[in-house]
Design an enzyme around this catalytic site. Structure first.
Site, PDB file in Angstrom:
ATOM      1  N   ASP A 201     -33.639 -25.032 -21.557  1.00  0.00           N
ATOM      2  CA  ASP A 201     -33.241 -24.071 -20.525  1.00  0.00           C
ATOM      3  C   ASP A 201     -31.950 -23.321 -20.864  1.00  0.00           C
ATOM      4  OD1 ASP A 201     -31.627 -26.250 -20.076  1.00  0.00           O
ATOM      5  OD2 ASP A 201     -32.153 -26.509 -17.956  1.00  0.00           O
TER       6      ASP A 201
ATOM      7  N   LYS B 269     -35.483 -35.271 -13.189  1.00  0.00           N
ATOM      8  CA  LYS B 269     -35.235 -34.201 -12.207  1.00  0.00           C
ATOM      9  C   LYS B 269     -36.526 -34.003 -11.405  1.00  0.00           C
ATOM     10  CE  LYS B 269     -34.290 -31.127 -15.633  1.00  0.00           C
ATOM     11  NZ  LYS B 269     -33.821 -29.868 -16.246  1.00  0.00           N
TER      12      LYS B 269
ATOM     13  N   ARG C  12     -28.841 -38.538 -13.922  1.00  0.00           N
ATOM     14  CA  ARG C  12     -28.593 -38.639 -15.361  1.00  0.00           C
ATOM     15  C   ARG C  12     -27.742 -39.867 -15.644  1.00  0.00           C
ATOM     16  NH1 ARG C  12     -26.804 -33.094 -18.217  1.00  0.00           N
ATOM     17  NH2 ARG C  12     -28.620 -32.298 -17.100  1.00  0.00           N
TER      18      ARG C  12
ATOM     19  N   LYS D  62     -33.454 -21.842 -15.371  1.00  0.00           N
ATOM     20  CA  LYS D  62     -32.909 -21.050 -16.458  1.00  0.00           C
ATOM     21  C   LYS D  62     -33.823 -21.262 -17.657  1.00  0.00           C
ATOM     22  CE  LYS D  62     -29.381 -24.507 -17.538  1.00  0.00           C
ATOM     23  NZ  LYS D  62     -28.532 -25.132 -16.538  1.00  0.00           N
TER      24      LYS D  62
ATOM     25  N   SER E 295     -30.924 -32.916 -20.529  1.00  0.00           N
ATOM     26  CA  SER E 295     -30.513 -31.598 -21.006  1.00  0.00           C
ATOM     27  C   SER E 295     -29.883 -31.639 -22.397  1.00  0.00           C
ATOM     28  CB  SER E 295     -29.577 -30.967 -19.968  1.00  0.00           C
ATOM     29  OG  SER E 295     -29.353 -29.633 -20.287  1.00  0.00           O
ATOM     30  N   HIS E 296     -28.620 -31.250 -22.475  1.00  0.00           N
ATOM     31  CA  HIS E 296     -27.946 -31.119 -23.771  1.00  0.00           C
ATOM     32  C   HIS E 296     -27.223 -32.406 -24.172  1.00  0.00           C
ATOM     33  CE1 HIS E 296     -25.635 -30.101 -20.312  1.00  0.00           C
ATOM     34  NE2 HIS E 296     -24.556 -30.495 -20.954  1.00  0.00           N
TER      35      HIS E 296
ATOM     36  N   THR F 237     -21.969 -24.027  -8.849  1.00  0.00           N
ATOM     37  CA  THR F 237     -22.548 -24.391 -10.141  1.00  0.00           C
ATOM     38  C   THR F 237     -23.848 -25.171  -9.959  1.00  0.00           C
ATOM     39  OG1 THR F 237     -20.395 -24.439 -11.165  1.00  0.00           O
ATOM     40  CG2 THR F 237     -22.096 -25.762 -12.212  1.00  0.00           C
TER      41      THR F 237
ATOM     42  N   THR G 217     -25.459 -32.507 -10.607  1.00  0.00           N
ATOM     43  CA  THR G 217     -25.705 -31.064 -10.707  1.00  0.00           C
ATOM     44  C   THR G 217     -27.167 -30.793 -11.082  1.00  0.00           C
ATOM     45  OG1 THR G 217     -23.475 -30.931 -11.641  1.00  0.00           O
ATOM     46  CG2 THR G 217     -24.782 -28.927 -11.702  1.00  0.00           C
TER      47      THR G 217
ATOM     48  N   GLU H  40     -25.391 -18.550 -15.614  1.00  0.00           N
ATOM     49  CA  GLU H  40     -24.196 -19.378 -15.550  1.00  0.00           C
ATOM     50  C   GLU H  40     -23.457 -19.271 -16.877  1.00  0.00           C
ATOM     51  OE1 GLU H  40     -24.479 -23.080 -13.021  1.00  0.00           O
ATOM     52  OE2 GLU H  40     -26.293 -23.237 -14.191  1.00  0.00           O
ATOM     53  N   GLU H  41     -22.148 -19.512 -16.810  1.00  0.00           N
ATOM     54  CA  GLU H  41     -21.333 -19.453 -18.021  1.00  0.00           C
ATOM     55  C   GLU H  41     -21.721 -20.553 -19.015  1.00  0.00           C
ATOM     56  OE1 GLU H  41     -19.254 -22.241 -18.602  1.00  0.00           O
ATOM     57  OE2 GLU H  41     -20.098 -23.007 -16.730  1.00  0.00           O
ATOM     58  N   SER H  42     -22.419 -21.585 -18.521  1.00  0.00           N
ATOM     59  CA  SER H  42     -22.759 -22.741 -19.346  1.00  0.00           C
ATOM     60  C   SER H  42     -24.037 -22.496 -20.160  1.00  0.00           C
ATOM     61  CB  SER H  42     -22.928 -23.955 -18.444  1.00  0.00           C
ATOM     62  OG  SER H  42     -23.850 -23.654 -17.397  1.00  0.00           O
TER      63      SER H  42
ATOM     64  N   ARG I 113     -13.406 -29.516 -16.038  1.00  0.00           N
ATOM     65  CA  ARG I 113     -13.612 -28.229 -16.690  1.00  0.00           C
ATOM     66  C   ARG I 113     -12.601 -27.237 -16.136  1.00  0.00           C
ATOM     67  NH1 ARG I 113     -18.257 -29.625 -19.020  1.00  0.00           N
ATOM     68  NH2 ARG I 113     -20.079 -30.310 -17.829  1.00  0.00           N
TER      69      ARG I 113
HETATM   70  C1  G1P Z   1     -23.349 -28.283 -16.248  1.00  0.00           C
HETATM   71  C2  G1P Z   1     -23.019 -26.811 -16.194  1.00  0.00           C
HETATM   72  C3  G1P Z   1     -23.828 -26.145 -15.109  1.00  0.00           C
HETATM   73  C4  G1P Z   1     -25.316 -26.402 -15.338  1.00  0.00           C
HETATM   74  C5  G1P Z   1     -25.568 -27.882 -15.469  1.00  0.00           C
HETATM   75  C6  G1P Z   1     -27.006 -28.191 -15.847  1.00  0.00           C
HETATM   76  O1  G1P Z   1     -23.004 -28.895 -15.023  1.00  0.00           O
HETATM   77  O2  G1P Z   1     -21.639 -26.606 -15.991  1.00  0.00           O
HETATM   78  O3  G1P Z   1     -23.554 -24.771 -15.110  1.00  0.00           O
HETATM   79  O4  G1P Z   1     -26.080 -25.889 -14.281  1.00  0.00           O
HETATM   80  O5  G1P Z   1     -24.725 -28.437 -16.486  1.00  0.00           O
HETATM   81  O6  G1P Z   1     -27.361 -27.615 -17.077  1.00  0.00           O
HETATM   82  P1  G1P Z   1     -21.638 -29.701 -14.774  1.00  0.00           P
HETATM   83  O7  G1P Z   1     -21.578 -30.776 -15.831  1.00  0.00           O
HETATM   84  O8  G1P Z   1     -20.519 -28.717 -14.991  1.00  0.00           O
HETATM   85  O9  G1P Z   1     -21.728 -30.206 -13.375  1.00  0.00           O
HETATM   86 ZN    ZN Z   2     -30.786 -28.079 -20.325  1.00  0.00          ZN
END
Ligand code: G1P
Ligand code: ZN
Length: 544
Positions: free
Chosen positions: A282, A126, A22, A377, A113-114, A345, A18, A364-366, A497
């Site tokens: 982000d 990325k 990673r 973002k 990311s997180h 997504t 996505t 996005e909801e995330s 999810r």
């Molecule tokens: C997740 C979030 C998605 C976001 C992505 C990167 O991806 O659901 O909205 O764009 O992280 O931050 P997912 O793990 O669901 O594929």
């Molecule tokens: Zn991030």
């Protein structure tokens, strides 16, 4: 300076997900693993030869080593200019800002990311294109195809560059510019938001805020913008020093991981406004006193109030949300008479809509929201948007959101994540759901009648590209929805999810607890997917 061709061998697991490639740090440390992926980027992006490349990361473990590898390979692959954030740091939105501002041919952002960091944590890479945004699928697939054949890579043999000294230097024919990661980004923010008005709000003495940088990349940005430029006061930014392991935490701005600001915004002594952002800056979470703003609501409120914000006063062209994001913003778009797009997504799907000026805001909801100011973002941007809005309306966060619900109705929303389930079981579960789709429309599930059931497919209105299998959608006649999809960012097993949404028009019922409203939908969703039987899980890992 001599460039050497070093032989390696192709890896078969380098398809970007996505948001980039990673993996565990240990995977990236396998000899030639990072190098092969980088060579695939250089081979598939001929514009980088003689061009400009922006490089930076979220400061996690392996960031500095990876940047040295990129520098040597960029020199060997004929890159003209490298723009690197001092200390190897650049938030994802700041990298996007730099690519656009300096008309670079692309950027490499190092981040997972997180996801947790440190030697046992995750790492990621990325590639962003010249528009500043994440590479679209066609390009990530091209890079992936190259990774399957790369059996050697180019690098130069030279000393490591000191990443902590600003200024320019030459490596062979390549120019390397190390720049302050905050300056250009802060300048862009001051163009979009009314800093004078926000300063007044802080000076008024009856407004207090906290920002949790979660020991991740936004610390320096937040110290500079919030505490210095906006004079929010020392101590406003907590966990503001980037650390390689994020202080042992999980840099994900949600109610579970950013609990410190949840506690400090609760009760009569709670601050008026609190926010957090993630590893690479982000994502964002917005809190008022005793009040959590869901990311879907945050996007809807932003769209409804954009005319009050300096950078968006003129008009917003349109909005977009990822498919699982609640439909709250759709109602605002309808009211404003502007288009609303539903995309798969991942931020990369907003790129064409932003470039083509079809949308101004998206989210996005995330915990992600952004606008056409960059192609990513942007966590701090969302925080500043809210601050500006609070300074204009002089109401509390709770008042602004509840008034919004009174006007548009409330889209209750929740997400269940089942992490680390066995990949084969996850795939079979999705197949099982897919098999049921044809017979669902018109049928009853509990008290709900199914209006539509499909596997979401998206046709990009700008370039006509089609992305299939983007999640199972089940919509009910009264507006509720259940969505299932597998994560594309995990590094261990699979993450399922389930996204649940229920619409309530009646203001009398807006104060209900989300968990209570969602109970019947949760029951239907878990039963239909046979969660417990197929995954062995009776409860999700995280509920947001
Ligand atoms: C997740 C979030 C998605 C976001 C992505 C990167 O991806 O659901 O909205 O764009 O992280 O931050 P997912 O793990 O669901 O594929
Ligand atoms: Zn991030």
């Amino acid at each position: 300076m001599k460039s050497a061709l070093i032989s390696s061998h192709p890896f078969d697991d380098q398809r970007p997900g996505t948001s980039g490639l990673r993996k565990r740090v240990s995977d990236f440390q396998v000899p030639h693993y990072l190098e092969n992926f980088l060579q695939a980027i250089f081979d598939s992006q001929p514009d980088l030869r003689g061009g400009t490349l922006v490089v930076g990361g979220d400061g996690r473990y392996y960031n500095r080593e990876a940047i040295q590898i990129i520098i040597r390979m960029a020199a060997a692959n004929g890159v003209g200019t490298l723009i690197i954030g001092l200390g190897g740091l650049l938030s994802t939105p700041a990298a996007s800002c730099l690519i656009r501002k300096y008309r670079a041919n692309g950027g490499i952002i190092l981040s997972a990311s997180h996801n947790p960091g440190g030697p046992d944590g995750d790492f990621g890479i990325k590639f962003n294109t010249a528009n500043g945004g994440p590479a679209p699928e066609a390009i990530t697939e091209l890079i992936y195809a190259c990774t399957r054949t790369v059996d050697c890579y180019r690098s130069v043999d030279c000393d490591a560059i000191d990443l902590d000294i600003a200024g320019e230097q030459l490596m062979g024919e390549m120019r390397i510019t190390l720049i302050d990661p905050v300056t250009d980004y802060a300048e862009l923010m001051s163009e979009l938001f009314d800093f004078g008005l926000i300063r007044k709000l802080f000076r008024s003495g009856d407004f207090r805020m906290l920002f949790d940088a979660m020991h991740a990349v936004t610390g320096p940005y937040a110290h500079h913008i919030l505490e210095e430029q906006l004079q929010a006061g020392a101590g406003t930014v907590i966990n503001g020093t980037p650390k390689e392991d994020f202080g042992g935490g999980h840099p994900d701005p949600n109610l579970v991981h950013a609990h410190e600001i949840v506690e400090r915004s609760a009760g009569v002594d709670g601050v008026d406004f609190a926010a957090a952002s993630d590893g690479d800056g982000d994502r964002n979470m917005i809190l008022g006193r005793d009040f959590f703003v869901t990311p879907s609501d945050s996007l809807a409120v932003m769209a409804a109030n954009a005319h009050l914000i300096k950078g968006y006063r003129e008009s917003i062209h349109g909005v977009a949300r990822s498919m699982p994001t609640s439909q709250a913003v759709d109602r605002v778009a309808e009211h404003l008479g502007i288009s609303c797009y539903e995309t798969p997504t991942g931020w990369k799907f907003f790129g064409n809509l932003l470039d083509d000026s079809r949308i101004t805001l998206c989210g996005e909801e995330s915990f992600g929201s952004g606008s056409d100011h960059v192609q990513e973002k942007d966590g701090l941007w969302a925080v500043l948007f809210w601050l500006n809005l609070l300074a204009v309306r002089r109401q509390s966060v709770a008042e602004i959101v509840t008034e919004h619900w009174q006007t548009f109705g409330r889209n209750f929303y929740t997400r269940y994540d089942y992490e680390g389930i066995e990949s084969a079981a996850a795939k079979a579960l999705v197949e099982h759901l897919r098999d049921q789709l044809p017979k669902l429309p018109g049928s009853k599930l509990g008290a709900y009648k199914v209006e539509y059931a499909d596997d979401f497919s998206y046709t990009d209105p700008v370039d006509g590209s089609v992305s299939e299998h983007q999640g199972i959608r089940i919509g009910f006649t009264e507006g509720s929805r259940i969505v299932y999809r597998l994560s594309g960012t995990g590094t261990q097993g699979a993450t399922l999810r389930i996204y649940l949404e229920a619409y309530e028009a009646d203001p009398e019922k807006h104060r209900k607890e989300t968990a209570e409203v969602m109970r019947p939908l949760v029951k239907i969703a878990t039963k239909l997917a046979e969660i417990e039987a197929r995954t062995g899980r009776s409860e999700p890992t995280v509920i947001t």
